[in-house]
Design a protein around this motif. Structure first.
Motif, PDB file in Angstrom:
ATOM      1  N   ALA A 212      82.541  47.347  50.073  1.00 10.22           N
ATOM      2  CA  ALA A 212      81.393  46.562  49.618  1.00 10.22           C
ATOM      3  C   ALA A 212      81.274  46.591  48.094  1.00 10.22           C
ATOM      4  N   PHE A 213      81.395  47.785  47.504  1.00 14.08           N
ATOM      5  CA  PHE A 213      81.317  47.890  46.043  1.00 14.08           C
ATOM      6  C   PHE A 213      82.500  47.172  45.395  1.00 14.08           C
ATOM      7  N   HIS A 214      83.669  47.305  45.987  1.00 10.92           N
ATOM      8  CA  HIS A 214      84.855  46.608  45.503  1.00 10.92           C
ATOM      9  C   HIS A 214      84.623  45.103  45.522  1.00 10.92           C
ATOM     10  N   SER A 215      84.117  44.575  46.625  1.00 13.00           N
ATOM     11  CA  SER A 215      83.877  43.139  46.764  1.00 13.00           C
ATOM     12  C   SER A 215      82.880  42.634  45.730  1.00 13.00           C
ATOM     13  N   SER A 216      81.843  43.411  45.485  1.00 10.42           N
ATOM     14  CA  SER A 216      80.823  43.018  44.517  1.00 10.42           C
ATOM     15  C   SER A 216      81.419  42.864  43.121  1.00 10.42           C
TER      16      SER A 216
END
Length: 245
Positions: free
Chosen positions: A119-123
């Protein structure tokens, strides 16, 4: 532009056979990452391969745009030579990064941590993509306005949200737990990416002054011993120099 549609895996192999090849004893597996002579979309994958101590080769795209050999006509491409001799190919940046992160222990300690890391990577990926599409590749007459919107709205929102989550994790230079992850590498690399761009100093100053927590992530990645050999190499320096040019 002639396009050769490259297969993902040898013809005739079942998905079970491909999976078995990909999960066979990792130290015997070797990789080739093909991308342009810039950092950009290839930077995180190169870092992961270096961090993991993989047998890998950094390939530069040649004969572009006269000829393209790729499953989707896009780069980067990851070529995998499995331990049992199979040649398998992956494309799409996120897919490659997720695969390599899993291979080299950069997706957390359990399924929940893996979801958080992704999720943090995608953001952070999305922040880079918004800048690329709305500023870098926009019409020149609206680039300045788009840049102001990014600096005043989109970047501050990303800084605020990521700072909160980093504080929730103890402000220890990591997004999840107390070890390096794909999310950490992504954030550090988009900061490096912004540094290469016009008015990049403004972006970096806003991040550095607005969030010591985010900047600590970058410093943690930059100081990772397992990345030093790659980041001190002439090839890495050439990718950065070309990106800046």
């Amino acid at each position: 532009m002639p396009l050769t549609i490259t297969r993902f895996a040898p013809e005739g192999l079942s998905s079970a056979e491909v999976t078995k090849s990909l999960t066979t004893e990792r130290p015997s597996t070797s990789y080739k990452l093909e991308y342009f002579d810039v950092s950009s979309m290839g930077a995180v994958s190169r870092d992961i391969l270096s961090f993991g101590g993989a047998q890998w080769e950094d390939l530069t795209v040649t004969n572009w745009p006269a000829e393209v050999k790729s499953p989707f006509g896009q780069f980067p491409i990851l070529y995998i030579k499995t331990a049992d001799g199979k040649d398998i190919c992956l494309t799409e940046t996120n897919v490659i990064e997720h695969y390599l992160a899993k291979q080299f222990g950069l997706l957390g300690e359990n399924e929940w941590e893996e979801l958080l890391v992704k999720a943090f990577h995608s953001s952070s990926v999305y922040l880079r993509e918004r800048f690329t599409m709305r500023v870098t590749w926009n019409y020149k007459e609206v680039q300045e306005k788009a840049m102001e919107t990014f600096l005043k709205s989109e970047l501050p929102r990303w800084i605020e949200v990521h700072t909160k989550h980093l504080k929730d994790n103890g402000s220890n230079g990591h997004y999840v737990g107390n070890k390096l992850s794909l999310a950490d590498l992504m954030t550090a690399n988009i900061i490096d990416h912004f540094e290469c761009l016009n008015r990049g100093d403004e972006i970096l100053n806003q991040i550095k002054q607005g969030s010591p927590e985010i900047w600590k992530v970058k410093e943690t990645v930059d100081n990772e011993p397992r990345l030093q050999s790659w980041r001190q190499s002439e090839t890495y320096k050439e990718h950065i120099a070309t990106s800046q040019a």
